[in-house]
Motif scaffolding. Sequence first.
Motif, PDB file in Angstrom:
ATOM      1  N   TYR A 109     -43.801 -16.903 -36.815  1.00  0.00           N
ATOM      2  CA  TYR A 109     -44.954 -17.389 -36.044  1.00  0.00           C
ATOM      3  C   TYR A 109     -44.595 -17.770 -34.605  1.00  0.00           C
ATOM      4  N   GLN A 110     -43.317 -17.565 -34.219  1.00  0.00           N
ATOM      5  CA  GLN A 110     -42.841 -17.861 -32.859  1.00  0.00           C
ATOM      6  C   GLN A 110     -43.174 -19.293 -32.418  1.00  0.00           C
ATOM      7  N   VAL A 111     -42.877 -20.255 -33.287  1.00  0.00           N
ATOM      8  CA  VAL A 111     -43.106 -21.658 -32.947  1.00  0.00           C
ATOM      9  C   VAL A 111     -41.785 -22.300 -32.515  1.00  0.00           C
ATOM     10  N   THR A 112     -41.859 -23.470 -31.899  1.00  0.00           N
ATOM     11  CA  THR A 112     -40.655 -24.189 -31.481  1.00  0.00           C
ATOM     12  C   THR A 112     -40.031 -24.906 -32.676  1.00  0.00           C
ATOM     13  N   ILE A 113     -38.811 -25.416 -32.481  1.00  0.00           N
ATOM     14  CA  ILE A 113     -38.149 -26.176 -33.554  1.00  0.00           C
ATOM     15  C   ILE A 113     -39.018 -27.368 -33.963  1.00  0.00           C
ATOM     16  N   ALA A 114     -39.514 -28.107 -32.956  1.00  0.00           N
ATOM     17  CA  ALA A 114     -40.331 -29.288 -33.262  1.00  0.00           C
ATOM     18  C   ALA A 114     -41.592 -28.904 -34.031  1.00  0.00           C
ATOM     19  N   ASN A 115     -42.271 -27.830 -33.617  1.00  0.00           N
ATOM     20  CA  ASN A 115     -43.505 -27.410 -34.297  1.00  0.00           C
ATOM     21  C   ASN A 115     -43.236 -26.834 -35.680  1.00  0.00           C
TER      22      ASN A 115
ATOM     23  N   SER B 192     -47.667 -27.676 -63.322  1.00  0.00           N
ATOM     24  CA  SER B 192     -47.076 -27.769 -61.993  1.00  0.00           C
ATOM     25  C   SER B 192     -46.488 -26.447 -61.513  1.00  0.00           C
ATOM     26  N   LEU B 193     -45.891 -25.695 -62.415  1.00  0.00           N
ATOM     27  CA  LEU B 193     -45.287 -24.429 -62.007  1.00  0.00           C
ATOM     28  C   LEU B 193     -46.247 -23.255 -62.113  1.00  0.00           C
ATOM     29  N   ILE B 194     -46.997 -23.195 -63.192  1.00  0.00           N
ATOM     30  CA  ILE B 194     -47.884 -22.048 -63.394  1.00  0.00           C
ATOM     31  C   ILE B 194     -49.000 -22.029 -62.350  1.00  0.00           C
ATOM     32  N   ALA B 195     -49.589 -23.174 -62.060  1.00  0.00           N
ATOM     33  CA  ALA B 195     -50.674 -23.222 -61.083  1.00  0.00           C
ATOM     34  C   ALA B 195     -50.170 -22.948 -59.667  1.00  0.00           C
ATOM     35  N   ALA B 196     -48.907 -23.300 -59.400  1.00  0.00           N
ATOM     36  CA  ALA B 196     -48.345 -23.074 -58.066  1.00  0.00           C
ATOM     37  C   ALA B 196     -47.894 -21.626 -57.853  1.00  0.00           C
ATOM     38  N   SER B 197     -47.664 -20.892 -58.930  1.00  0.00           N
ATOM     39  CA  SER B 197     -47.079 -19.545 -58.841  1.00  0.00           C
ATOM     40  C   SER B 197     -47.864 -18.572 -57.960  1.00  0.00           C
ATOM     41  N   PRO B 198     -49.170 -18.374 -58.187  1.00  0.00           N
ATOM     42  CA  PRO B 198     -49.882 -17.384 -57.351  1.00  0.00           C
ATOM     43  C   PRO B 198     -49.913 -17.766 -55.878  1.00  0.00           C
ATOM     44  N   LEU B 199     -49.964 -19.053 -55.586  1.00  0.00           N
ATOM     45  CA  LEU B 199     -49.973 -19.501 -54.193  1.00  0.00           C
ATOM     46  C   LEU B 199     -48.622 -19.262 -53.533  1.00  0.00           C
ATOM     47  N   ALA B 200     -47.555 -19.502 -54.290  1.00  0.00           N
ATOM     48  CA  ALA B 200     -46.207 -19.270 -53.763  1.00  0.00           C
ATOM     49  C   ALA B 200     -45.983 -17.794 -53.458  1.00  0.00           C
ATOM     50  N   ILE B 201     -46.489 -16.926 -54.321  1.00  0.00           N
ATOM     51  CA  ILE B 201     -46.347 -15.479 -54.118  1.00  0.00           C
ATOM     52  C   ILE B 201     -47.131 -15.023 -52.884  1.00  0.00           C
ATOM     53  N   LEU B 202     -48.268 -15.663 -52.643  1.00  0.00           N
ATOM     54  CA  LEU B 202     -49.115 -15.291 -51.503  1.00  0.00           C
ATOM     55  C   LEU B 202     -48.558 -15.801 -50.166  1.00  0.00           C
ATOM     56  N   LEU B 203     -47.830 -16.909 -50.188  1.00  0.00           N
ATOM     57  CA  LEU B 203     -47.399 -17.605 -48.973  1.00  0.00           C
ATOM     58  C   LEU B 203     -46.726 -16.714 -47.910  1.00  0.00           C
ATOM     59  N   PRO B 204     -45.768 -15.836 -48.271  1.00  0.00           N
ATOM     60  CA  PRO B 204     -45.093 -15.052 -47.217  1.00  0.00           C
ATOM     61  C   PRO B 204     -45.977 -14.023 -46.507  1.00  0.00           C
ATOM     62  N   PHE B 205     -47.200 -13.815 -47.000  1.00  0.00           N
ATOM     63  CA  PHE B 205     -48.035 -12.736 -46.469  1.00  0.00           C
ATOM     64  C   PHE B 205     -49.255 -13.232 -45.684  1.00  0.00           C
TER      65      PHE B 205
ATOM     66  N   GLY C 164     -51.168 -15.805 -42.522  1.00  0.00           N
ATOM     67  CA  GLY C 164     -50.966 -16.238 -41.141  1.00  0.00           C
ATOM     68  C   GLY C 164     -50.504 -17.677 -41.045  1.00  0.00           C
ATOM     69  N   SER C 165     -50.294 -18.146 -39.825  1.00  0.00           N
ATOM     70  CA  SER C 165     -49.689 -19.458 -39.607  1.00  0.00           C
ATOM     71  C   SER C 165     -50.552 -20.605 -40.129  1.00  0.00           C
ATOM     72  N   PHE C 166     -51.866 -20.573 -39.873  1.00  0.00           N
ATOM     73  CA  PHE C 166     -52.726 -21.659 -40.342  1.00  0.00           C
ATOM     74  C   PHE C 166     -52.840 -21.666 -41.859  1.00  0.00           C
ATOM     75  N   MET C 167     -53.057 -20.487 -42.445  1.00  0.00           N
ATOM     76  CA  MET C 167     -53.186 -20.410 -43.898  1.00  0.00           C
ATOM     77  C   MET C 167     -51.878 -20.798 -44.581  1.00  0.00           C
ATOM     78  N   ALA C 168     -50.752 -20.501 -43.942  1.00  0.00           N
ATOM     79  CA  ALA C 168     -49.454 -20.881 -44.499  1.00  0.00           C
ATOM     80  C   ALA C 168     -49.365 -22.397 -44.636  1.00  0.00           C
ATOM     81  N   MET C 169     -49.867 -23.120 -43.643  1.00  0.00           N
ATOM     82  CA  MET C 169     -49.836 -24.579 -43.698  1.00  0.00           C
ATOM     83  C   MET C 169     -50.711 -25.100 -44.836  1.00  0.00           C
ATOM     84  N   VAL C 170     -51.873 -24.477 -45.013  1.00  0.00           N
ATOM     85  CA  VAL C 170     -52.776 -24.869 -46.100  1.00  0.00           C
ATOM     86  C   VAL C 170     -52.111 -24.623 -47.457  1.00  0.00           C
ATOM     87  N   LEU C 171     -51.525 -23.432 -47.615  1.00  0.00           N
ATOM     88  CA  LEU C 171     -50.873 -23.097 -48.884  1.00  0.00           C
ATOM     89  C   LEU C 171     -49.680 -24.011 -49.161  1.00  0.00           C
ATOM     90  N   LEU C 172     -48.897 -24.314 -48.129  1.00  0.00           N
ATOM     91  CA  LEU C 172     -47.755 -25.216 -48.316  1.00  0.00           C
ATOM     92  C   LEU C 172     -48.211 -26.584 -48.800  1.00  0.00           C
TER      93      LEU C 172
END
Length: 409
Positions: free
Chosen positions: A257-263, A298-311, A313-321
Amino acid sequence: MEKAIPKKAITSPDENKTVYRVLFIIAACHLLNDSIQAVIPAMFPILERSMGLTFTQLGLITFTLNMVSSVIQPVVGTFTDKKAVPYALPIGLTSSMVGILGLALAPNFWLILVSVIFIGLGSAVFHPEGSRVVYLAAGNKRGLAQSIFQVGGNSGQALAPVITALILVPLGQKGALWFTLIAGLAVIFLTYIARWYKGQMEFIAAKKKRTVVAKPNKAVSKAIKHAILILVFIVFARSWYQAAISNFYAFYAIETYQVTIANSQVYLFVFLAMGAVGTFVGGPLADRFGRRNIILFSLIAASPLAILLPFVGSFMAMVLLAIIGLILMTSFSVTVVYAQELIPGKIGTMSGLIVGLGFGMGAIGAVALGYFIDLFGLTTTMIAASLLPLLGFLTFLLPTDRKVREWYY
């Protein structure tokens, strides 16, 4: 497994009462302890630039910290199950204080490792003994009590990106000197806790003299061993995924996402802060809906979101995290309580095993993931790590809470 059959009932006025005063103080100490540990990964971007460290070397720093903690934790727990050492808590944090001082002043990679060993030793003593204090203060609310304790630690870990942005980026490596004050504050609090802990252990020692111990049931003992082995794989999945996010997602955000270290630290803060919320919520939910059910969720419900995370954008990544951190960490305190209830006579051993295992798995994961990043690239490694929560399906093989209760009552 051992059953204690009382000859004569011996009760304490506070035996089933939750001692919130002690729980909140030990949770605050957990926050201080883990904020000291949080300095280490928080310094990674700074050390990578100032010393030219590779991802493998950064992984080795985490490996050193977590392996010292994980290997010694069950040893400490086993020893203190046999002989209580209440003042080990302030002594352990003194070791961490020495380590953080060395970390701030270390001129090279090898002295950083030595400093990290001292911090690891302090953590190795604190976690099993802290969990025992929580068990003693929990009364009949073990899930809630363990959550209060663990949320302190997770809040301390969540401070890592804040530490980076507000202290280490402007002050550099020597900014870590401020955390010697935090360690000193923790030593003062833990001296108070040690006095209360000593009184509780004297009562328990008197109670043990009035009991007769039954021989363990071989079939149940075998089932417990299988359950512990399954817990190992579950903790492995969660710890490796945590290691991927906590240690390397900042680099992924900078590159992608070309962000700074602080961001880039904002992404980690969101994940860790919501993880702290999940840790707190998980205990009461487990008290109501069952330990195994929350571990599975905790693991099963998090699985589909974790798989989606690398694909995304920057804002949605923050929401998923945020959502992943919230869901994934609901089982953090619950796995400790579940393990303690599997073998209730070995509180320190089981706390040291499960929490230490989490550190150890995270250590191995940090080294392995760092090596894979150097070998295959950051994006490929993060995509592969996203599959780890799928190991949560192993939870179906764990005995139910009802079954565990039937073994003892």
